[in-house]
Design a protein around this motif. Structure first.
Motif, PDB file in Angstrom:
ATOM      1  N   PRO A  77       0.840  -1.202   0.000  1.00  0.00           N
ATOM      2  CA  PRO A  77       0.000   0.000   0.000  1.00  0.00           C
ATOM      3  C   PRO A  77       0.872   1.248   0.000  1.00  0.00           C
ATOM      4  CG  PRO A  77       0.017  -1.009   2.166  1.00  0.00           C
ATOM      5  CD  PRO A  77       0.760  -1.939   1.246  1.00  0.00           C
ATOM      6  N   PHE A  78       0.326   2.348  -0.537  1.00  0.00           N
ATOM      7  CA  PHE A  78       1.096   3.588  -0.549  1.00  0.00           C
ATOM      8  C   PHE A  78       0.178   4.803  -0.624  1.00  0.00           C
ATOM      9  CE2 PHE A  78       0.465   2.892  -5.020  1.00  0.00           C
ATOM     10  CZ  PHE A  78       0.589   4.116  -5.654  1.00  0.00           C
ATOM     11  N   THR A  79       0.772   5.964  -0.471  1.00  0.00           N
ATOM     12  CA  THR A  79       0.070   7.239  -0.526  1.00  0.00           C
ATOM     13  C   THR A  79       0.367   7.928  -1.851  1.00  0.00           C
ATOM     14  OG1 THR A  79       0.267   7.505   1.867  1.00  0.00           O
ATOM     15  CG2 THR A  79      -0.184   9.501   0.603  1.00  0.00           C
ATOM     16  N   VAL A  80      -0.677   8.491  -2.469  1.00  0.00           N
ATOM     17  CA  VAL A  80      -0.515   9.308  -3.666  1.00  0.00           C
ATOM     18  C   VAL A  80      -0.826  10.742  -3.257  1.00  0.00           C
ATOM     19  CG1 VAL A  80      -1.331   9.806  -5.994  1.00  0.00           C
ATOM     20  CG2 VAL A  80      -1.258   7.440  -5.184  1.00  0.00           C
ATOM     21  N   MET A  81       0.097  11.658  -3.525  1.00  0.00           N
ATOM     22  CA  MET A  81      -0.095  13.063  -3.174  1.00  0.00           C
ATOM     23  C   MET A  81      -0.015  13.898  -4.446  1.00  0.00           C
ATOM     24  SD  MET A  81       2.076  15.512  -0.566  1.00  0.00           S
ATOM     25  CE  MET A  81       1.672  14.482   0.826  1.00  0.00           C
TER      26      MET A  81
ATOM     27  N   GLU B 249       5.181  18.057 -19.691  1.00  0.00           N
ATOM     28  CA  GLU B 249       5.944  17.235 -18.768  1.00  0.00           C
ATOM     29  C   GLU B 249       5.250  17.181 -17.421  1.00  0.00           C
ATOM     30  OE1 GLU B 249       9.964  18.231 -16.619  1.00  0.00           O
ATOM     31  OE2 GLU B 249      10.369  17.403 -18.604  1.00  0.00           O
ATOM     32  N   MET B 250       5.250  15.989 -16.804  1.00  0.00           N
ATOM     33  CA  MET B 250       4.691  15.820 -15.474  1.00  0.00           C
ATOM     34  C   MET B 250       5.726  15.090 -14.632  1.00  0.00           C
ATOM     35  SD  MET B 250       1.128  14.008 -14.255  1.00  0.00           S
ATOM     36  CE  MET B 250       1.414  12.547 -15.244  1.00  0.00           C
ATOM     37  N   GLU B 251       6.014  15.622 -13.467  1.00  0.00           N
ATOM     38  CA  GLU B 251       7.002  14.995 -12.588  1.00  0.00           C
ATOM     39  C   GLU B 251       6.291  14.125 -11.562  1.00  0.00           C
ATOM     40  OE1 GLU B 251      10.803  16.100  -9.745  1.00  0.00           O
ATOM     41  OE2 GLU B 251       9.461  17.692 -10.382  1.00  0.00           O
ATOM     42  N   ILE B 252       6.841  12.926 -11.330  1.00  0.00           N
ATOM     43  CA  ILE B 252       6.359  12.030 -10.285  1.00  0.00           C
ATOM     44  C   ILE B 252       7.559  11.702  -9.408  1.00  0.00           C
ATOM     45  CG2 ILE B 252       5.332   9.792  -9.752  1.00  0.00           C
ATOM     46  CD1 ILE B 252       3.932   9.966 -12.485  1.00  0.00           C
ATOM     47  N   VAL B 253       7.440  12.024  -8.120  1.00  0.00           N
ATOM     48  CA  VAL B 253       8.541  11.847  -7.176  1.00  0.00           C
ATOM     49  C   VAL B 253       8.194  10.717  -6.206  1.00  0.00           C
ATOM     50  CG1 VAL B 253       9.941  12.946  -5.390  1.00  0.00           C
ATOM     51  CG2 VAL B 253       9.117  14.300  -7.329  1.00  0.00           C
ATOM     52  N   HIS B 254       9.058   9.709  -6.142  1.00  0.00           N
ATOM     53  CA  HIS B 254       8.868   8.601  -5.210  1.00  0.00           C
ATOM     54  C   HIS B 254       9.508   8.945  -3.873  1.00  0.00           C
ATOM     55  CE1 HIS B 254      10.185   4.814  -3.270  1.00  0.00           C
ATOM     56  NE2 HIS B 254       8.946   4.489  -3.541  1.00  0.00           N
ATOM     57  N   TRP B 255       8.822   8.648  -2.786  1.00  0.00           N
ATOM     58  CA  TRP B 255       9.371   8.794  -1.445  1.00  0.00           C
ATOM     59  C   TRP B 255       8.909   7.585  -0.639  1.00  0.00           C
ATOM     60  CZ3 TRP B 255       4.916   9.487   1.452  1.00  0.00           C
ATOM     61  CH2 TRP B 255       3.841  10.103   0.824  1.00  0.00           C
ATOM     62  N   LYS B 256       9.555   7.318   0.462  1.00  0.00           N
ATOM     63  CA  LYS B 256       9.228   6.142   1.265  1.00  0.00           C
ATOM     64  C   LYS B 256       7.745   6.171   1.638  1.00  0.00           C
ATOM     65  CE  LYS B 256      10.648   3.446   5.221  1.00  0.00           C
ATOM     66  NZ  LYS B 256      11.614   3.305   6.295  1.00  0.00           N
TER      67      LYS B 256
ATOM     68  N   VAL C  86       2.787  13.585  -7.198  1.00  0.00           N
ATOM     69  CA  VAL C  86       2.545  13.859  -8.607  1.00  0.00           C
ATOM     70  C   VAL C  86       2.464  15.371  -8.779  1.00  0.00           C
ATOM     71  CG1 VAL C  86       0.982  13.487 -10.549  1.00  0.00           C
ATOM     72  CG2 VAL C  86       1.257  11.691  -8.817  1.00  0.00           C
ATOM     73  N   TRP C  87       3.278  15.911  -9.665  1.00  0.00           N
ATOM     74  CA  TRP C  87       3.313  17.346  -9.959  1.00  0.00           C
ATOM     75  C   TRP C  87       2.747  17.561 -11.358  1.00  0.00           C
ATOM     76  CZ3 TRP C  87       4.981  21.143  -6.596  1.00  0.00           C
ATOM     77  CH2 TRP C  87       5.579  20.691  -5.417  1.00  0.00           C
ATOM     78  N   PRO C  88       1.435  17.655 -11.502  1.00  0.00           N
ATOM     79  CA  PRO C  88       0.837  17.815 -12.824  1.00  0.00           C
ATOM     80  C   PRO C  88       1.030  19.225 -13.370  1.00  0.00           C
ATOM     81  CG  PRO C  88      -0.860  17.939 -11.162  1.00  0.00           C
ATOM     82  CD  PRO C  88       0.423  17.620 -10.443  1.00  0.00           C
ATOM     83  N   PRO C  89       1.044  19.367 -14.703  1.00  0.00           N
ATOM     84  CA  PRO C  89       1.227  20.678 -15.324  1.00  0.00           C
ATOM     85  C   PRO C  89      -0.053  21.500 -15.413  1.00  0.00           C
ATOM     86  CG  PRO C  89       1.115  19.005 -17.003  1.00  0.00           C
ATOM     87  CD  PRO C  89       1.065  18.287 -15.684  1.00  0.00           C
ATOM     88  N   GLY C  90      -1.155  20.985 -14.910  1.00  0.00           N
ATOM     89  CA  GLY C  90      -2.426  21.699 -14.986  1.00  0.00           C
ATOM     90  C   GLY C  90      -3.431  21.093 -14.029  1.00  0.00           C
ATOM     91  N   PRO C  91      -4.698  21.473 -14.161  1.00  0.00           N
ATOM     92  CA  PRO C  91      -5.751  20.958 -13.286  1.00  0.00           C
ATOM     93  C   PRO C  91      -5.872  19.436 -13.375  1.00  0.00           C
ATOM     94  CG  PRO C  91      -6.550  22.823 -14.566  1.00  0.00           C
ATOM     95  CD  PRO C  91      -5.213  22.443 -15.130  1.00  0.00           C
ATOM     96  N   VAL C  92      -6.337  18.833 -12.275  1.00  0.00           N
ATOM     97  CA  VAL C  92      -6.471  17.378 -12.185  1.00  0.00           C
ATOM     98  C   VAL C  92      -7.851  17.029 -11.645  1.00  0.00           C
ATOM     99  CG1 VAL C  92      -5.596  15.282 -11.073  1.00  0.00           C
ATOM    100  CG2 VAL C  92      -4.020  17.096 -11.680  1.00  0.00           C
ATOM    101  N   ARG C  93      -8.450  15.997 -12.224  1.00  0.00           N
ATOM    102  CA  ARG C  93      -9.671  15.407 -11.673  1.00  0.00           C
ATOM    103  C   ARG C  93      -9.305  14.000 -11.240  1.00  0.00           C
ATOM    104  NH1 ARG C  93     -14.663  16.531 -15.591  1.00  0.00           N
ATOM    105  NH2 ARG C  93     -15.012  14.469 -14.757  1.00  0.00           N
ATOM    106  N   THR C  94      -9.647  13.630  -9.988  1.00  0.00           N
ATOM    107  CA  THR C  94      -9.329  12.298  -9.488  1.00  0.00           C
ATOM    108  C   THR C  94     -10.602  11.468  -9.383  1.00  0.00           C
ATOM    109  OG1 THR C  94      -9.435  13.068  -7.186  1.00  0.00           O
ATOM    110  CG2 THR C  94      -7.264  13.071  -8.253  1.00  0.00           C
ATOM    111  N   PHE C  95     -10.435  10.150  -9.597  1.00  0.00           N
ATOM    112  CA  PHE C  95     -11.548   9.216  -9.619  1.00  0.00           C
ATOM    113  C   PHE C  95     -11.183   7.958  -8.834  1.00  0.00           C
ATOM    114  CE2 PHE C  95     -11.558  11.719 -13.452  1.00  0.00           C
ATOM    115  CZ  PHE C  95     -12.885  12.089 -13.615  1.00  0.00           C
ATOM    116  N   ASP C  96     -12.180   7.345  -8.204  1.00  0.00           N
ATOM    117  CA  ASP C  96     -11.918   6.075  -7.543  1.00  0.00           C
ATOM    118  C   ASP C  96     -11.871   4.954  -8.583  1.00  0.00           C
ATOM    119  OD1 ASP C  96     -14.584   5.364  -8.141  1.00  0.00           O
ATOM    120  OD2 ASP C  96     -15.281   5.666  -6.079  1.00  0.00           O
ATOM    121  N   ALA C  97     -11.681   3.717  -8.116  1.00  0.00           N
ATOM    122  CA  ALA C  97     -11.531   2.578  -9.023  1.00  0.00           C
ATOM    123  C   ALA C  97     -12.779   2.338  -9.869  1.00  0.00           C
ATOM    124  CB  ALA C  97     -11.189   1.325  -8.225  1.00  0.00           C
ATOM    125  N   ASP C  98     -13.940   2.783  -9.391  1.00  0.00           N
ATOM    126  CA  ASP C  98     -15.190   2.600 -10.126  1.00  0.00           C
ATOM    127  C   ASP C  98     -15.499   3.751 -11.074  1.00  0.00           C
ATOM    128  OD1 ASP C  98     -15.768   0.131  -8.870  1.00  0.00           O
ATOM    129  OD2 ASP C  98     -16.552   1.195  -7.124  1.00  0.00           O
TER     130      ASP C  98
END
Length: 80
Positions: A16-20, A47-54, A59-71
């Motif tokens: 499991p992990f966290t997405v920020m 370009e979009m940067e994704i930084v891994h941390w413990k 996620v550093w998107p270049p513009g607005p983001v809409r997030t959705f669950d698995a469904d």
């Protein structure tokens, strides 16, 4: 350049992990085997940067983001 990029973020079965999403700091916890989607609107940069941390990724998107669950249900609309 404009368009929408749909990304699927998936946690490995036993990792499991966290997405920020930055710079707002909105976080989502994904349990083992769970996934979510994000639609990133890129108005200016290709370009979009994704930084891994413990324990997660930022996620550093270049513009607005809409997030959705698995469904496919809308979770949040994030604007810089």
């Amino acid at each position: 350049m404009s368009g929408v990029l749909r990304i699927k973020l998936t946690a490995d079965g036993d990792a499991p992990f966290t997405v920020m999403f930055e710079p707002l700091g909105m976080t989502y916890e994904l349990g083992g085997g769970e996934h979510m989607f994000a639609e990133v609107q890129s108005m200016e940069m290709a370009e979009m940067e994704i930084v891994h941390w413990k324990g997660g990724v930022s996620v550093w998107p270049p513009g607005p983001v809409r997030t959705f669950d698995a469904d496919g249900n809308l979770l949040d609309e994030l604007h810089h």
